[in-house]
Design a protein around this motif. Structure first.
Motif, PDB file in Angstrom:
ATOM      1  N   ASN A 179       0.144  -1.460  -0.227  1.00  0.00           N
ATOM      2  CA  ASN A 179       0.126   0.525  -0.263  1.00  0.00           C
ATOM      3  C   ASN A 179       0.889   0.747  -0.028  1.00  0.00           C
ATOM      4  OD1 ASN A 179      -2.764  -1.549   0.353  1.00  0.00           O
ATOM      5  ND2 ASN A 179      -2.195  -1.793   2.725  1.00  0.00           N
ATOM      6  N   ARG A 180       2.302   1.050  -0.896  1.00  0.00           N
ATOM      7  CA  ARG A 180       2.604   2.243  -0.197  1.00  0.00           C
ATOM      8  C   ARG A 180       2.297   3.551  -0.844  1.00  0.00           C
ATOM      9  NH1 ARG A 180       6.970  -1.588  -1.743  1.00  0.00           N
ATOM     10  NH2 ARG A 180       8.469  -1.917  -0.710  1.00  0.00           N
ATOM     11  N   GLU A 198      -0.787   4.942  -1.884  1.00  0.00           N
ATOM     12  CA  GLU A 198      -2.103   5.217  -1.111  1.00  0.00           C
ATOM     13  C   GLU A 198      -1.527   5.188   0.580  1.00  0.00           C
ATOM     14  OE1 GLU A 198      -2.092   1.617  -2.190  1.00  0.00           O
ATOM     15  OE2 GLU A 198      -3.273   2.019  -3.672  1.00  0.00           O
ATOM     16  N   ARG A 199      -0.671   4.798   0.930  1.00  0.00           N
ATOM     17  CA  ARG A 199      -0.114   5.508   2.287  1.00  0.00           C
ATOM     18  C   ARG A 199       0.700   6.690   2.232  1.00  0.00           C
ATOM     19  NH1 ARG A 199       3.826   1.647   3.974  1.00  0.00           N
ATOM     20  NH2 ARG A 199       4.723   2.795   5.844  1.00  0.00           N
ATOM     21  N   LYS A 232       2.013   3.066   9.964  1.00  0.00           N
ATOM     22  CA  LYS A 232       1.797   1.938   9.548  1.00  0.00           C
ATOM     23  C   LYS A 232       1.076   0.935  10.047  1.00  0.00           C
ATOM     24  CE  LYS A 232       6.380   2.332   8.154  1.00  0.00           C
ATOM     25  NZ  LYS A 232       8.341   0.961   8.125  1.00  0.00           N
ATOM     26  N   SER A 259      -5.302   3.390   9.290  1.00  0.00           N
ATOM     27  CA  SER A 259      -5.883   3.411   7.667  1.00  0.00           C
ATOM     28  C   SER A 259      -4.451   4.154   6.939  1.00  0.00           C
ATOM     29  CB  SER A 259      -6.799   4.328   7.880  1.00  0.00           C
ATOM     30  OG  SER A 259      -7.400   5.040   6.590  1.00  0.00           O
ATOM     31  N   VAL A 260      -4.219   3.721   5.811  1.00  0.00           N
ATOM     32  CA  VAL A 260      -3.137   4.734   4.525  1.00  0.00           C
ATOM     33  C   VAL A 260      -3.979   6.020   4.868  1.00  0.00           C
ATOM     34  CG1 VAL A 260      -2.986   2.513   3.523  1.00  0.00           C
ATOM     35  CG2 VAL A 260      -5.115   4.045   2.648  1.00  0.00           C
ATOM     36  N   GLN A 278      -2.202   8.590   6.821  1.00  0.00           N
ATOM     37  CA  GLN A 278      -0.217   8.660   6.546  1.00  0.00           C
ATOM     38  C   GLN A 278       0.355   9.366   5.467  1.00  0.00           C
ATOM     39  OE1 GLN A 278       1.177   4.342   6.767  1.00  0.00           O
ATOM     40  NE2 GLN A 278      -0.382   2.999   7.074  1.00  0.00           N
ATOM     41  N   GLY A 279      -0.308  10.428   4.836  1.00  0.00           N
ATOM     42  CA  GLY A 279       0.747  10.829   3.850  1.00  0.00           C
ATOM     43  C   GLY A 279       0.093  12.145   4.051  1.00  0.00           C
ATOM     44  N   ASN A 292       7.077   9.059   8.061  1.00  0.00           N
ATOM     45  CA  ASN A 292       6.915   8.330   7.191  1.00  0.00           C
ATOM     46  C   ASN A 292       6.802   8.021   6.255  1.00  0.00           C
ATOM     47  OD1 ASN A 292       4.606   5.622   7.458  1.00  0.00           O
ATOM     48  ND2 ASN A 292       2.881   7.325   6.513  1.00  0.00           N
ATOM     49  N   ILE A 309       8.923   5.282   3.442  1.00  0.00           N
ATOM     50  CA  ILE A 309       7.941   4.767   1.746  1.00  0.00           C
ATOM     51  C   ILE A 309       9.296   5.542   0.894  1.00  0.00           C
ATOM     52  CG2 ILE A 309       6.162   4.706   0.278  1.00  0.00           C
ATOM     53  CD1 ILE A 309       4.332   6.342   2.792  1.00  0.00           C
TER      54      ILE A 309
END
Length: 387
Positions: free
Chosen positions: A113-114, A116-117, A150, A153-154, A157-158, A191, A195
């Motif tokens: 899930n990189r 979406e994260r 991690k 939920s995605v 995270q981003g 984070n 990634i």
């Protein structure tokens, strides 16, 4: 086709006829029989794509996320307006670097899930904002480390939640000392750095995806034939252009020369309206810069990999027309120098958005049908449909 506006600038209007009239001309002049893919050029093209664009792109993203991590740490340690602005500037740079490589929805981007994260978008149900506000209201300490994020939920995270922390409601507290909000921002930055490093390492790893892209062959677990490799590379471009059109522009742009009123149309159904708060990065005014960088990334991949050499000799003009439309679309995106809501309300800028949308549609067609057809991937193969 959506209506053009009178506000379209002269420079863009001069470029417009190629985008609007070329498809009909191509239909008349197209050669129904093409010699197909220049297989001798393929290894060099794939190598240039990896060493000249993909690896440097992810290296730049890693460096940018590291700078963001440093900026957020400084902000948390010494809250001030200047340090908040520095963190925002670092965030904007990460958005720019990410936008150039987010077109690469292949390999490592699809694992763990990189993608979406790093960026959860579009978020049609508003999951990120709901979950982020819950974290802030409950002061969930498990969100204060990259490792803790991690397992969540995605959506939180981003880049989306980090944009809210730096630009959204309550962001001014970061300049005076909001420890929890700042530590959450710092965790997201860490984070993102993790990634980005994973992307970079995966493409550099001996025997990994980078080598697989550069050495198609019978024993290659990814590409057994030149056609498979060429199709994958062209697919990145086709899907990238389509994503810009459908998931970056049409998510907020209702079309037309003027904004649609709140009244239902004659059929009684609600017409498609502008949705400025559905645009990517609307809070930080990075909507159009990020779209421009999306297009610049696609254009650079096409040029740096020297994809024109895959074409049969008689079809070389196809590459030139694609490069022209890339330049036109990117120029249009960079010319929209306003937040998305202001751009939608301005007749001239709205015309440029229309022009931008039309040219991304033209790019999909030229890449998919013209280029794909010329190298023998047109019949029965639609990149836009994911075949």
């Amino acid at each position: 086709m959506r209506t053009f506006t009178r506000g379209l600038s002269l420079a863009l209007a001069l470029a417009l006829p190629l985008s609007l009239t070329a498809p009909a001309a191509r239909a008349q002049d197209a050669n129904p029989v093409s010699p197909g893919l220049n297989e001798a050029a393929l290894p060099g093209v794939m190598e240039k794509a990896v060493t000249g664009f993909i690896r440097p792109g992810y290296a730049a993203l890693t460096a940018s996320t590291q700078a963001l991590g440093t900026a957020t740490q400084t902000l948390c340690a010494s809250p001030s307006k200047d340090n908040l602005n520095a963190a925002r500037k670092a965030f904007n740079d990460v958005v720019a670097k990410w936008s150039r490589v987010e077109i690469l929805r292949v390999g490592p981007a699809l694992e763990e899930n990189r993608f979406e994260r790093f960026l959860f978008f579009p978020d049609r149900k508003g999951l990120a904002l709901k979950q982020l506000q819950a974290i802030l209201s409950t002061k969930d300490k498990t969100a204060l480390t990259a490792e803790g994020l991690k397992g969540k939920s995605v959506a939180i995270q981003g880049l989306g939640p980090l944009e809210y922390l730096l630009y959204g409601t309550g962001n001014e507290t970061l300049a005076t000392g909001d420890d929890f909000r700042c530590r959450y921002a710092m965790a997201i930055a860490a984070n993102l750095g993790s990634i980005a490093s994973e992307f970079e390492a995966a493409w550099k790893a001996p025997g990994g995806i980078g080598d697989a892209w550069m050495k198609p062959g019978a024993n290659n677990p990814v590409f057994r034939t030149p056609q498979e490799a060429a199709g994958a590379l062209l697919g990145v471009l086709v899907h990238g252009a389509e994503t810009v059109q459908d998931q970056r522009i049409r998510v907020f742009f209702g079309g037309g020369a003027t904004p649609i009123s709140a009244e239902p149309n004659a059929t009684g159904k609600d017409p498609i309206r502008d949705k400025p708060k559905s645009a990517p990065y609307w809070r930080s005014a990075n909507t159009f810069p990020s779209i421009a960088d999306n297009l610049q990334g696609l254009s650079d991949l096409f040029a740096i990999s020297d994809m024109a050499t895959l074409l049969p000799e008689g079809d070389a003009s196809i590459a030139g027309s694609i490069a022209f439309v890339f330049r036109s679309a990117t120029t249009a995106a960079r010319a929209i120098n306003a937040p998305v809501d202001a751009a939608l309300a301005d007749p001239d800028l709205r015309g440029k958005i229309t022009f931008l949308e039309l040219n991304t549609n033209d790019l999909v067609d030229r890449l998919n049908h013209d280029f794909g057809g010329a190298i023998g991937l047109g019949a029965g193969f639609s990149f836009a449909d994911g075949d």
